[in-house]
Design a protein around this motif. Structure first.
Motif, PDB file in Angstrom:
ATOM      1  N   PHE A   1      -7.617  10.490  -1.687  1.00  0.00           N
ATOM      2  CA  PHE A   1      -7.750   9.252  -2.148  1.00  0.00           C
ATOM      3  C   PHE A   1      -6.435   8.386  -1.833  1.00  0.00           C
ATOM      4  O   PHE A   1      -6.567   6.982  -1.995  1.00  0.00           O
ATOM      5  CB  PHE A   1      -8.213   9.161  -3.617  1.00  0.00           C
ATOM      6  N   GLY A   2      -5.432   8.911  -1.658  1.00  0.00           N
ATOM      7  CA  GLY A   2      -4.148   8.226  -1.313  1.00  0.00           C
ATOM      8  C   GLY A   2      -3.456   8.032  -0.116  1.00  0.00           C
ATOM      9  O   GLY A   2      -2.647   7.572   0.133  1.00  0.00           O
ATOM     10  N   GLY A   3      -4.071   9.066   0.773  1.00  0.00           N
ATOM     11  CA  GLY A   3      -3.907   9.077   2.383  1.00  0.00           C
ATOM     12  C   GLY A   3      -2.693  10.133   2.506  1.00  0.00           C
ATOM     13  O   GLY A   3      -2.105  10.680   1.722  1.00  0.00           O
TER      14      GLY A   3
ATOM     15  N   ALA B   1       0.768  -1.168   0.106  1.00  0.00           N
ATOM     16  CA  ALA B   1       0.022   0.077  -0.027  1.00  0.00           C
ATOM     17  C   ALA B   1       0.925   1.413   0.067  1.00  0.00           C
ATOM     18  O   ALA B   1       0.554   2.376  -0.692  1.00  0.00           O
ATOM     19  CB  ALA B   1      -0.922   0.049   1.029  1.00  0.00           C
ATOM     20  N   ALA B   2       2.071   1.274   0.876  1.00  0.00           N
ATOM     21  CA  ALA B   2       2.991   2.325   0.696  1.00  0.00           C
ATOM     22  C   ALA B   2       3.301   2.888  -0.518  1.00  0.00           C
ATOM     23  O   ALA B   2       3.509   3.864  -0.947  1.00  0.00           O
ATOM     24  CB  ALA B   2       3.961   2.285   1.723  1.00  0.00           C
ATOM     25  N   ILE B   3       3.905   1.780  -1.316  1.00  0.00           N
ATOM     26  CA  ILE B   3       4.377   1.893  -2.730  1.00  0.00           C
ATOM     27  C   ILE B   3       3.182   2.762  -3.735  1.00  0.00           C
ATOM     28  O   ILE B   3       3.437   3.570  -4.510  1.00  0.00           O
ATOM     29  CB  ILE B   3       4.699   0.623  -3.239  1.00  0.00           C
ATOM     30  N   ARG B   4       2.208   1.829  -3.451  1.00  0.00           N
ATOM     31  CA  ARG B   4       1.119   2.587  -4.352  1.00  0.00           C
ATOM     32  C   ARG B   4       0.446   4.148  -3.913  1.00  0.00           C
ATOM     33  O   ARG B   4       0.363   4.717  -5.015  1.00  0.00           O
ATOM     34  CB  ARG B   4      -0.368   1.790  -4.097  1.00  0.00           C
ATOM     35  N   ALA B   5       0.639   4.342  -2.700  1.00  0.00           N
ATOM     36  CA  ALA B   5       0.255   5.668  -2.199  1.00  0.00           C
ATOM     37  C   ALA B   5       1.467   6.516  -2.464  1.00  0.00           C
ATOM     38  O   ALA B   5       1.105   7.729  -3.146  1.00  0.00           O
ATOM     39  CB  ALA B   5       0.136   5.753  -0.647  1.00  0.00           C
ATOM     40  N   ALA B   6       2.622   6.015  -2.709  1.00  0.00           N
ATOM     41  CA  ALA B   6       3.552   7.052  -3.291  1.00  0.00           C
ATOM     42  C   ALA B   6       3.424   7.023  -4.728  1.00  0.00           C
ATOM     43  O   ALA B   6       3.976   8.314  -5.304  1.00  0.00           O
ATOM     44  CB  ALA B   6       5.162   6.485  -2.895  1.00  0.00           C
ATOM     45  N   ALA B   7       3.033   6.149  -5.487  1.00  0.00           N
ATOM     46  CA  ALA B   7       3.290   6.306  -6.860  1.00  0.00           C
ATOM     47  C   ALA B   7       1.835   7.491  -7.035  1.00  0.00           C
ATOM     48  O   ALA B   7       2.203   8.133  -8.090  1.00  0.00           O
ATOM     49  CB  ALA B   7       2.751   4.727  -7.355  1.00  0.00           C
ATOM     50  N   PHE B   8       0.973   7.185  -6.472  1.00  0.00           N
ATOM     51  CA  PHE B   8      -0.383   8.137  -6.587  1.00  0.00           C
ATOM     52  C   PHE B   8       0.135   9.464  -6.370  1.00  0.00           C
ATOM     53  O   PHE B   8      -0.171  10.682  -7.128  1.00  0.00           O
ATOM     54  CB  PHE B   8      -1.340   7.526  -5.713  1.00  0.00           C
ATOM     55  N   GLY B   9       0.833   9.677  -5.253  1.00  0.00           N
ATOM     56  CA  GLY B   9       1.227  11.021  -4.871  1.00  0.00           C
ATOM     57  C   GLY B   9       2.237  11.631  -5.795  1.00  0.00           C
ATOM     58  O   GLY B   9       2.191  12.911  -6.306  1.00  0.00           O
ATOM     59  N   LEU B  10       3.032  10.621  -6.466  1.00  0.00           N
ATOM     60  CA  LEU B  10       4.056  11.120  -7.533  1.00  0.00           C
ATOM     61  C   LEU B  10       3.483  11.801  -8.671  1.00  0.00           C
ATOM     62  O   LEU B  10       3.810  12.719  -9.251  1.00  0.00           O
ATOM     63  CB  LEU B  10       5.123  10.162  -7.517  1.00  0.00           C
ATOM     64  N   LEU B  11       2.464  10.894  -9.109  1.00  0.00           N
ATOM     65  CA  LEU B  11       1.766  11.141 -10.408  1.00  0.00           C
ATOM     66  C   LEU B  11       0.925  12.474 -10.024  1.00  0.00           C
ATOM     67  O   LEU B  11       0.968  13.390 -10.865  1.00  0.00           O
ATOM     68  CB  LEU B  11       0.732  10.105 -10.712  1.00  0.00           C
ATOM     69  N   MET B  12       0.216  12.814  -8.799  1.00  0.00           N
ATOM     70  CA  MET B  12      -0.444  13.764  -8.585  1.00  0.00           C
ATOM     71  C   MET B  12       0.147  14.990  -8.578  1.00  0.00           C
ATOM     72  O   MET B  12       0.305  16.189  -8.815  1.00  0.00           O
ATOM     73  CB  MET B  12      -1.376  13.649  -7.318  1.00  0.00           C
ATOM     74  N   GLY B  13       1.522  15.077  -7.909  1.00  0.00           N
ATOM     75  CA  GLY B  13       2.379  16.109  -7.694  1.00  0.00           C
ATOM     76  C   GLY B  13       2.909  16.456  -9.073  1.00  0.00           C
ATOM     77  O   GLY B  13       3.284  17.675  -9.426  1.00  0.00           O
ATOM     78  N   ALA B  14       3.191  15.540 -10.019  1.00  0.00           N
ATOM     79  CA  ALA B  14       3.716  15.994 -11.446  1.00  0.00           C
ATOM     80  C   ALA B  14       2.724  16.529 -12.084  1.00  0.00           C
ATOM     81  O   ALA B  14       2.802  17.681 -12.948  1.00  0.00           O
ATOM     82  CB  ALA B  14       3.937  14.659 -12.014  1.00  0.00           C
ATOM     83  N   GLY B  15       1.346  16.134 -11.919  1.00  0.00           N
ATOM     84  CA  GLY B  15       0.331  16.993 -12.580  1.00  0.00           C
ATOM     85  C   GLY B  15       0.258  18.421 -11.861  1.00  0.00           C
ATOM     86  O   GLY B  15      -0.156  19.255 -12.788  1.00  0.00           O
ATOM     87  N   ALA B  16       0.430  18.500 -10.615  1.00  0.00           N
ATOM     88  CA  ALA B  16       0.446  19.823 -10.146  1.00  0.00           C
ATOM     89  C   ALA B  16       1.292  20.661 -10.737  1.00  0.00           C
ATOM     90  O   ALA B  16       1.241  21.997 -11.128  1.00  0.00           O
ATOM     91  CB  ALA B  16       0.481  19.847  -8.661  1.00  0.00           C
ATOM     92  N   ILE B  17       2.483  19.924 -10.950  1.00  0.00           N
ATOM     93  CA  ILE B  17       3.745  21.010 -11.525  1.00  0.00           C
ATOM     94  C   ILE B  17       3.437  21.142 -12.886  1.00  0.00           C
ATOM     95  O   ILE B  17       3.602  22.485 -13.455  1.00  0.00           O
ATOM     96  CB  ILE B  17       5.016  20.068 -11.470  1.00  0.00           C
TER      97      ILE B  17
END
Length: 638
Positions: A78-80, A34-50
């Protein structure tokens, strides 16, 4: 510059794209933690924000408006916390990199969106979000975006507010709602798919037989265990067939009569069935049969659950053999095992247990009293007995036998034993002894290594001064002590003049040697045990001077400046011709107006700015009027 609506609608398309990318690619991460999925989701959303910040609506230089809050809030919701923090840190770092007068306002907006998303996730308390939750998230994120705008300078706010308040808040609400609903629907689809997979997996992996028959006794559903019981090639081979196709007629006829009785009464029933196979093997089944009804309640078939209880019958004949296997297992165990009864008498132990205590192995036999065993161990010097009487030591150990406990035993030969004790149902106890000598040695080595690592973590590898983190800790400690004891505290910020030109001209190895030499001067200046010198970053240094007022700090700073000049390090890129430093002095005076650590840092920084602005190679102190140019923005360098 286009209208706010058109530019922010373009942002909305970017949001939709990144959410779509996650929906179509996250299946690759389903098997990851779950931690890896959350990190991947955060990275994708962070890239989107950039990406959103790369295509913003710019109201005026340095003031950017976009839908970055959507990506950050959705990441946290959604990702925690992990996903929300990653997305927020990425967006905040990029916004700080862009700079401008709106950088602080952008950071506030990003922090608000991150906190809203994470708080929403925590408020769910593990349950799946509803559409109402998503709408609340959208409204909260839209409202939170206004928080960032509110900290803009008043002159800028008057220009920005009328232009972007309505379009930005409305589109943030819409983008959060649309993105959230898309992720909500995807989560519902996955949960439904997951439920079906679980149900199918449970049925297929169930060790018991589970099947459904129609009213004529034909199989319409069966799991692999049913096929194995009936000696069929697989579960599909049973479909459309009856028991008469797999069992002897007598057995099949008896099974059919049981089924007809259940169908006639319409009441579930549990029975035992004796079966025979054509190959001569037989067995026993514990069978639950229940009517299978359609939506109208009409009986359309029969559900059967079979549990093979043949092994239970065989266990009685295999009991003696099992006892022999148990004895062999005890003999081959790597750990020592011992059992005492409620009176403290030894009733069972293996050879490994006696081998662990070679000096008292002769007394650790069946029938021996535990207290006598411990007395012999103490008398023969086998165990290290703590200070006090031997009887007190024995009493404390015997008391642990009456409850679940874990303790460690140190023997005089240097070995360590881990003892885990559990009470038995008859009032006795069972203890397991494990040799943990090697683990103890490794633990001691690890403690030494950790101490070394902790020391390295607080020292800069190049200059051997304190790291920035250690500096922050030292400053907080000394500042608190100064306020508590009403004693002055001074802080020096030191900057190597024109160091970039030095590096460019002489190369980085020479630059490193230069920094080491300057650090040596700083160490020589910080002579008191309470003085703390640190490498603040790059060519910047800091020196904490407890119990030092402004006058004393100036003397120390001038002394340091002179030491650096005395080095005589040639510097072709400096108008001084040699390496010099500029020093800013900030002081906490308990007799003046109260300040905080941030104020002290700002004063030293502004004083350093003054020293550099005045021509470098000098010491400047802080003056109130010098703070005016620094009322907005971060640290400045010439």
């Amino acid at each position: 510059m286009g209208s706010p609506w058109s530019e922010l609608l373009a942002n909305l398309a970017v949001v939709a794209m990144f959410v779509s990318v996650w929906i179509h690619t996250h299946v690759w991460l389903d098997r990851k933690p779950a931690a890896i999925r959350a990190a991947a989701f955060g990275l994708l959303m962070g890239a989107g924000a950039i990406i959103l910040m790369l295509t913003p609506m710019q109201i005026q230089p340095g003031v950017l408006v976009d839908l970055r809050a959507t990506m950050i809030a959705v990441a946290g919701f959604f990702g925690g916390p992990v996903a929300g923090i990653i997305a927020g840190v990425m967006a905040g770092a990029y916004r700080a990199f862009e700079g401008g007068i709106g950088a602080f306002a952008g950071a506030v907006g990003i922090a608000a969106a991150m906190l809203i998303g994470v708080a929403g996730n925590l408020a769910l308390r593990g349950r799946s979000p509803t559409m109402a939750d998503i709408m609340i998230l959208g409204a909260a994120t839209a409202a939170g975006s206004l928080l960032g705008l509110s900290v803009l300078p008043q002159s800028v706010l008057q220009i920005v507010l009328p232009k972007v308040t309505l379009p930005s808040t409305l589109l943030i609400f819409v983008s959060v709602a649309v993105s959230g609903l898309a992720l909500y629907q995807e989560r519902r689809r996955l949960e439904a798919l997951h439920s079906r997979r679980i149900f199918k997996a449970v049925v297929e992996t169930l060790p018991d037989c589970l099947n459904v028959k129609d009213l004529d006794g034909r199989f319409i559903v069966a799991n692999p265990a049913t096929a194995e019981l009936m000696h069929a090639t697989n579960a599909k081979a049973l479909i459309g067939k009856t028991d008469f196709d797999f069992y002897p007629r007598e057995t099949a006829q008896r099974f059919r009569q049981d089924e007809l009785a259940i169908l006639a009464t319409g009441v579930p029933s549990t029975i035992e069935q004796h079966l025979h196979h054509d190959d001569g093997t037989d067995g026993w089944l514990a069978t639950l049969k229940a009517p299978f009804r359609d939506k109208t309640g009409a009986v359309v078939g029969l559900i059967t659950h079979n549990r093979d209880i043949t092994a239970r019958k065989r266990l009685e004949t295999e009991l003696a053999e099992s006892r022999m296997r148990l004895a062999d297992a005890l003999a081959q165990m790597a750990d020592g095992l011992v059992m005492f009864d409620q009176d403290g008498k030894l009733v069972l132990c293996n050879a490994r247990y006696r081998a662990m205590f070679p000096l008292t192995a002769d007394v650790r036999v069946q029938g021996a009293d535990y207290r006598d065993i411990l007395r012999a161990s103490a008398a023969r010097g086998e165990q290290i007995v703590p200070q006090g009487t031997v009887e007190d030591w024995i009493g404390s150990i015997v008391a642990t036998q009456m409850q679940a406990s874990k303790r460690q035993v140190r023997l005089t030969d240097g070995r360590w034993l881990d003892v885990r004790t559990r009470p038995t149902g008859d009032g006795g106890s069972l203890s397991l002894f494990s040799d943990i000598t090697e683990a103890k040695h490794l633990e001691a080595e690890l403690l030494v290594a950790n101490e070394k690592l902790n020391l390295l973590a607080h020292r800069d590898g190049l200059t051997e001064l304190l790291t920035r983190r250690a500096f922050d800790e030292a400053l907080a400690l000394e500042f608190a002590r100064g306020k508590r004891s009403a004693i002055p505290l001074s802080l020096l910020f030191i900057d190597v003049d024109w160091f970039k030109q030095f590096n460019d001209h002489y190369g980085h190895p020479a630059g490193d040697e230069c920094l080491r030499a300057v650090a040596g001067c700083i160490r020589a200046t910080a002579r008191r045990p309470t003085d703390s010198a640190a490498r603040y970053g790059g060519e910047e240094f800091a020196l904490i001077l407890p119990e030092t007022d402004a006058r004393g700090a100036f003397v120390i700073a001038e002394n340091l400046r002179g030491k650096v000049r005395d080095l005589g390090l040639t510097h072709a890129g400096s108008e001084k011709g040699i390496v010099t430093v500029s020093i800013g002095v900030g002081t906490f005076d308990p007799g003046s107006a109260p300040i905080e650590i941030a104020d002290l840092l700002r004063r030293a920084d502004e004083a350093l700015y003054g020293a550099k602005a005045a021509g470098r190679d000098r010491v400047h102190g802080w003056r109130p009027h010098l703070s005016e140019p620094h009322s907005t923005g971060g640290r400045r360098r010439l």
